[in-house]
Design an enzyme around this catalytic site. Structure first.
Site, mmCIF file in Angstrom:
data_model
loop_
_atom_site.group_PDB
_atom_site.id
_atom_site.type_symbol
_atom_site.label_atom_id
_atom_site.label_comp_id
_atom_site.label_asym_id
_atom_site.label_seq_id
_atom_site.Cartn_x
_atom_site.Cartn_y
_atom_site.Cartn_z
ATOM 1 N N TRP A 50 -2.738 -2.782 -1.644
ATOM 2 C CA TRP A 50 -2.392 -4.218 -1.731
ATOM 3 C C TRP A 50 -3.274 -4.883 -0.682
ATOM 4 O O TRP A 50 -3.070 -4.698 0.514
ATOM 5 C CB TRP A 50 -0.906 -4.415 -1.426
ATOM 6 N N LYS A 88 6.120 -4.295 -3.698
ATOM 7 C CA LYS A 88 7.456 -4.026 -3.173
ATOM 8 C C LYS A 88 7.325 -3.698 -1.699
ATOM 9 O O LYS A 88 6.374 -3.047 -1.299
ATOM 10 C CB LYS A 88 8.015 -2.822 -3.935
ATOM 11 N N ARG A 122 4.160 -0.288 -4.724
ATOM 12 C CA ARG A 122 3.900 -0.784 -3.371
ATOM 13 C C ARG A 122 2.608 -1.602 -3.289
ATOM 14 O O ARG A 122 2.362 -2.265 -2.281
ATOM 15 C CB ARG A 122 3.802 0.399 -2.396
ATOM 16 N N GLU A 154 17.815 -17.822 -6.432
ATOM 17 C CA GLU A 154 17.437 -16.485 -6.897
ATOM 18 C C GLU A 154 16.912 -16.541 -8.335
ATOM 19 O O GLU A 154 15.926 -15.876 -8.667
ATOM 20 C CB GLU A 154 18.655 -15.557 -6.774
ATOM 21 N N ASN A 159 -2.030 2.023 5.591
ATOM 22 C CA ASN A 159 -1.129 0.937 5.184
ATOM 23 C C ASN A 159 -0.803 0.155 6.448
ATOM 24 O O ASN A 159 -0.252 0.721 7.384
ATOM 25 C CB ASN A 159 0.148 1.543 4.569
ATOM 26 N N GLY A 160 -1.159 -1.129 6.484
ATOM 27 C CA GLY A 160 -0.889 -1.922 7.677
ATOM 28 C C GLY A 160 -2.076 -2.808 7.982
ATOM 29 O O GLY A 160 -2.953 -3.016 7.135
ATOM 30 N N LYS A 197 13.269 -15.250 -9.362
ATOM 31 C CA LYS A 197 13.040 -14.202 -10.368
ATOM 32 C C LYS A 197 12.066 -14.685 -11.429
ATOM 33 O O LYS A 197 11.142 -13.976 -11.794
ATOM 34 C CB LYS A 197 14.345 -13.804 -11.069
ATOM 35 N N GLU A 226 8.397 -15.150 -10.017
ATOM 36 C CA GLU A 226 7.643 -13.963 -9.590
ATOM 37 C C GLU A 226 7.215 -13.074 -10.749
ATOM 38 O O GLU A 226 6.188 -12.427 -10.669
ATOM 39 C CB GLU A 226 8.379 -13.168 -8.505
ATOM 40 N N CYS A 246 0.830 -1.202 0.000
ATOM 41 C CA CYS A 246 0.000 0.000 0.000
ATOM 42 C C CYS A 246 0.864 1.252 0.000
ATOM 43 O O CYS A 246 1.845 1.352 0.729
ATOM 44 C CB CYS A 246 -0.941 0.074 1.196
ATOM 45 N N HIS A 293 17.943 -36.471 -5.810
ATOM 46 C CA HIS A 293 17.196 -36.932 -4.632
ATOM 47 C C HIS A 293 15.721 -36.531 -4.692
ATOM 48 O O HIS A 293 15.097 -36.371 -3.650
ATOM 49 C CB HIS A 293 17.861 -36.385 -3.360
#
Ligand code: F6R
Length: 628
Positions: free
Chosen positions: A74, A623, A27, A501, A100-101, A505, A508, A2, A524
Site C-alpha cells: 500500500w 485494512k 492489507r 456509518e 511495512n511502515g 460504507k 468506501e 502492506c 442547515h
C-alpha cells in the site's frame, strides 16, 4: 497497510509466500513482490498490480529456494510502479528487504548513503533502509559474531548479518515491520518491528514471519507475537529474539484460536458478504459467557478494575478511527442514556495531538478491530503517559493495542478480511451496549430493567437473522438506486452514528459520494444537495422522534428527493412518502443500532456489486491503517 511474509524451512519458499500474500492482500494491493535465496543469489520478481499478477510472474521463474520474503504494498513513498514494489535489493546486491511502515528520516540517511557511493533504483524509504543495512554489514569485520543466546529456542549465535540490521535500525526514525535476507546467510532471515505488526509462526521444521496470522494459519497455529523494538533471527532451524539494545527475550508461544476456514470466503462471492451474513454468530461469540448468573448485567473478565474502582469513575473518554469511531458514538449515547454519566468521543488521530484536558476520574477506552491502527495506538499511549488507565475493545488477539492496554474486552468475531468493516462493527456496538449496561447496573439501573436489557441483547442475533432474510428485497432497492452519484444518510440520536456509518460504507466500496447527518440538521445546509438525483436514506424507528423524522422526509420529498426509509415494525408512513421501505423488527434501544446496521451494510454491498466495484479491495484503501 502492506503485508509482509518471510519463510525459512524445507519447502519451496515462493509457494508458501505467495499463499501468504494472497491472504494478506487485504492489507494493501498496489503491487507485490517475492525474493528467494538460491545458490548464493537473490532471485527476485515484483510487479505493480495485484498478487495474481505476481503469481503469473513467479510461475515464469521456477524459484526453488527454501528461504524467502514477499510483500504486498500500500504505497506511501513513491508511486505504484514495479521499481517501487518490494522487496528492495541493496546496491551491492547482498540484501533484500520488505517493509511495512514509514522511515521518517529516510532523506537524511539517503544523502549520507549517496555520499558513500550507494545507488538507488526506487523512490522508496525502504530501499534506503536496505542500503543502510548493507553499509553497516560492509563496515562490520567479517567473522564478527556475538555470544550465543541461551533461551532454548536459539540459533546458538548472533551474526554479522543480525548485528548489521540492529545497527541500521538504531539510526532509523519512524515505524517498521521488516524482514531481511542476506546472500551470505542462505538459510537465515532477520525480522524486526516498531509500531507495525509482526508475528512469528513456529511450524514443523519451518518458521514464517508475517504481518498477521492469516498468512501463517494454513501452516501452523503456534505463534509468537513480537513486541516493538524486538528483532527475530531465524537460523539453523531455530530462532532467537533480542531487543534493539541486544537484550535476550524469552519467547512466549501462543495458539491461534481460529482456523483456516474462518479466513476463507467459502461459498460467498466476497468476504464482505460472508462477514455480513456471519453477524448473528459473531454477536453470539461476542456475548458468550459475558452475562451475570442472575441475568441482570454484563461480566467482563479482562477489565482489571474492581466494581468499586469503576464506581469512582465519573466520566468516560473513547478514542477510535473510522467505523470503530461510529461504534464509540453509539456507545456514548447508551452510557449517557442508561448510566447517566458523561462520555466524550474523539477521533484518535485528533486526540493524540489535541492535548485535551481530561478529568481525573476519567476512564479511557480505545476501540479498534485490528488493534494495530497507528492513531488509536498513539492515543492509547498518550493517555497512558498522562497517567490514565486505558481499556481496549479489540478483535485481534495479541495485537499491539491489546497488549499495551491496561485491560480490555476481546470481540471474538474471528478474522475480518473484507476491507469494509461489518461484523466487527456490530460486535463493537454490542460490546458498547454491554459496557453501558455494566456501568448502569453499578449505578441506578434496576434489577428488572437490567434483566430486560440482557434479554434484549441475547435476542440480537435472531433479530439480525430476520433482517438478513430481507437481503433479496434490499438487493432490488440497491439495483434501483445504484446509478445515483450522491446519497444522504439521515438519522437521529443513537442512529445518527448509523447514518455516518451508512455513508462511509457506501462511499468506501462503491465510490458514490455520501454524507451522514442528524436528520434535523439536513435543513442547515445539506438540503441544498437535494434533487431527483440525490436519494436520502432515513432511519425512522418507532419512538418519540418518529414524527420529527417523517417531517424531515416530507421536506426532502417536497424537493423531489427520492426517499429510502428504514423504519421499525408498527410505524406508519404517509402513503407515497417513501420510494422504498425496509422494515426492521421492533427492539430494545440498546439493540436497535445493531439491527439498523444490517440494511445499510447490505444496501452498500449490493450497490457496489451492481456497479462492478471490487468490494473486498476498494481503491486506495487497505485494512488496518498502520501509518499516520
Ligand atoms: C471502514 C473501516 C475503517 C476502520 C478504521 C479503524 O469500513 O473499516 O474505517 O474502522 O480504519 O480500524 P480499526 O478498527 O482496525 O482500528
Amino acid at each position: 497497510m502492506c503485508g509482509i511474509v518471510g519463510y525459512v524451512g524445507k519447502q519451496k519458499a515462493a509457494t508458501i509466500i505467495l499463499e501468504g500474500l494472497k491472504r494478506l492482500e487485504y492489507r494493501g494491493y498496489d503491487s507485490a513482490g517475492v525474493c528467494v535465496l538460491k545458490d548464493g543469489r537473490l532471485e527476485l520478481a515484483k510487479k505493480s498490480g495485484r498478487v495474481e499478477v505476481l503469481v503469473k510472474e513467479v510461475a515464469r521463474h521456477h524459484f526453488t529456494g527454501t528461504t524467502g520474503i514477499g510483500h504486498t504494498r500500500w504505497a506511501t513513498h513513491g508511486g505504484v510502479t514495479d521499481a517501487n514494489a518490494h522487496p528492495h535489493i541493496s546496491s551491492d546486491g547482498k540484501f533484500a528487504l520488505i517493509h511495512n511502515g514509514v522511515i521518517e528520516n529516510y532523506s537524511q540517511i539517503k544523502t549520507f548513503l549517496l555520499s558513500k557511493g550507494y545507488g538507488f533504483q526506487s523512490e522508496t524509504d525502504t530501499e534506503v533502509l536496505c542500503n543502510l543495512i548493507a553499509y553497516h554489514y560492509a563496515k562490520e569485520p567479517a567473522g564478527a559474531s556475538n555470544p550465543p543466546h541461551a533461551n532454548g529456542h536459539g540459533t546458538g549465535s548472533g551474526s554479522r548479518f543480525l548485528e548489521s540490521v540492529r545497527k541500521a535500525l538504531q539510526h532509523v526514525e519512524g515505524t517498521y515491520g521488516i524482514a531481511v535476507l542476506c546472500v551470505d546467510c542462505p538459510t537465515e532471515l532477520v525480522a524486526a518491528r516498531k509500531a507495525s505488526p509482526l508475528l512469528l509462526g513456529v511450524g514443523d521444521g519451518e518458521h514464517i514471519i508475517a504481518s498477521d496470522a492469516s498468512a501463517i494459519i494454513s501452516r501452523t497455529q503456534s505463534v509468537v507475537y513480537l513486541k516493538d523494538g524486538e528483532i527475530v533471527h531465524l537460523a539453523r532451524g531455530g530462532f532467537t529474539i533480542t531487543t534493539l539494545e541486544q537484550e535476550d527475550v524469552s519467547p512466549v508461544v501462543d495458539k491461534i484460536t481460529w482456523s483456516i476456514s474462518d479466513a476463507e470466503k467459502g461459498n460467498y462471492a466476497h468476504f464482505m458478504e460472508k462477514e455480513i451474513f456471519e453477524q448473528p454468530i459473531a454477536l453470539e461469540n461476542s456475548m458468550r459467557g459475558r452475562f451475570s448468573e442472575d441475568g441482570s448485567t454484563a461480566n467482563f473478565g479482562g477489565l482489571n478494575l474492581t466494581a468499586s474502582e469503576l464506581r469512582q469513575i465519573d466520566r468516560f473518554m473513547f478514542c477510535a478511527c473510522g467505523t470503530a469511531w461510529h461504534a464509540c458514538l453509539v456507545t456514548e449515547h447508551l452510557i449517557e442514556r442508561f448510566a447517566r454519566l458523561p462520555v466524550e468521543v474523539d477521533y484518535a488521530s485528533e486526540f493524540r495531538y489535541r492535548n485535551s484536558p481530561l478529568d481525573r476520574n476519567t476512564l479511557f477506552f480505545v476501540m479498534s478491530q485490528s488493534g494495530e491502527t497507528i492513531d488509536t495506538l498513539a492515543a492509547l499511549r498518550e493517555a497512558q503517559r498522562k497517567g490514565y488507565r486505558v481499556l481496549a475493545i479489540n478483535n485481534v488477539v495479541g495485537s499491539t493495542i491489546a497488549r499495551e492496554a491496561n485491560g480490555g474486552i476481546y470481540q471474538h468475531v474471528g478474522p475480518e478480511i473484507g476491507v469494509a468493516s461489518t461484523k466487527a462493527f456490530t460486535s463493537q456496538l454490542l460490546i458498547g451496549a454491554m459496557v453501558a449496561l455494566y456501568i448502569a447496573r453499578l449505578r441506578d439501573m434496576s434489577f428488572s430493567d437490567g434483566v430486560s436489557y440482557v434479554s434484549a441483547l441475547k435476542g440480537a442475533p435472531d433479530l439480525v437473522r430476520q433482517v438478513l432474510k430481507q437481503a433479496p428485497e434490499i438487493k432490488a432497492i440497491a439495483k434501483r438506486f445504484a446509478r445515483h452519484a450522491d446519497f444522504l444518510f439521515l438519522g437521529r440520536l443513537s442512529l445518527f452514528p448509523l447514518a455516518l456509518e451508512g455513508a462511509l460504507k457506501l462511499k468506501e466500496i462503491s465510490y458514490i459520494h455520501a454524507e451522514g447527518y442528524p436528520a434535523a440538521e439536513m435543513k442547515h445546509g445539506p438540503i441544498a444537495l437535494i434533487s431527483e438525483e440525490c436519494p436520502s436514506v432515513f432511519f425512522a424507528p418507532k419512538g418519540e422522534i418518529f414524527n420529527k423524522v417523517v417531517s424531515s422526509m416530507q421536506e426532502i420529498k417536497a424537493r423531489k428527493g427520492p426517499v429510502i426509509a428504514i423504519i421499525t415494525e408498527g410505524c406508519e408512513l404517509p402513503p407515497g412518502l417513501a420510494d422504498a421501505v425496509i422494515t426492521l423488527p421492533d427492539c430494545h434501544e440498546a439493540v436497535l443500532p445493531i439491527v439498523a446496521a444490517v440494511p445499510v451494510q447490505l444496501l452498500s454491498y449490493y450497490i457496489a456489486v451492481e456497479r462492478g466495484c471490487d468490494v473486498d479491495k476498494p481503491r486506495n484503501l487497505a485494512k488496518s491503517v498502520t501509518v499516520e
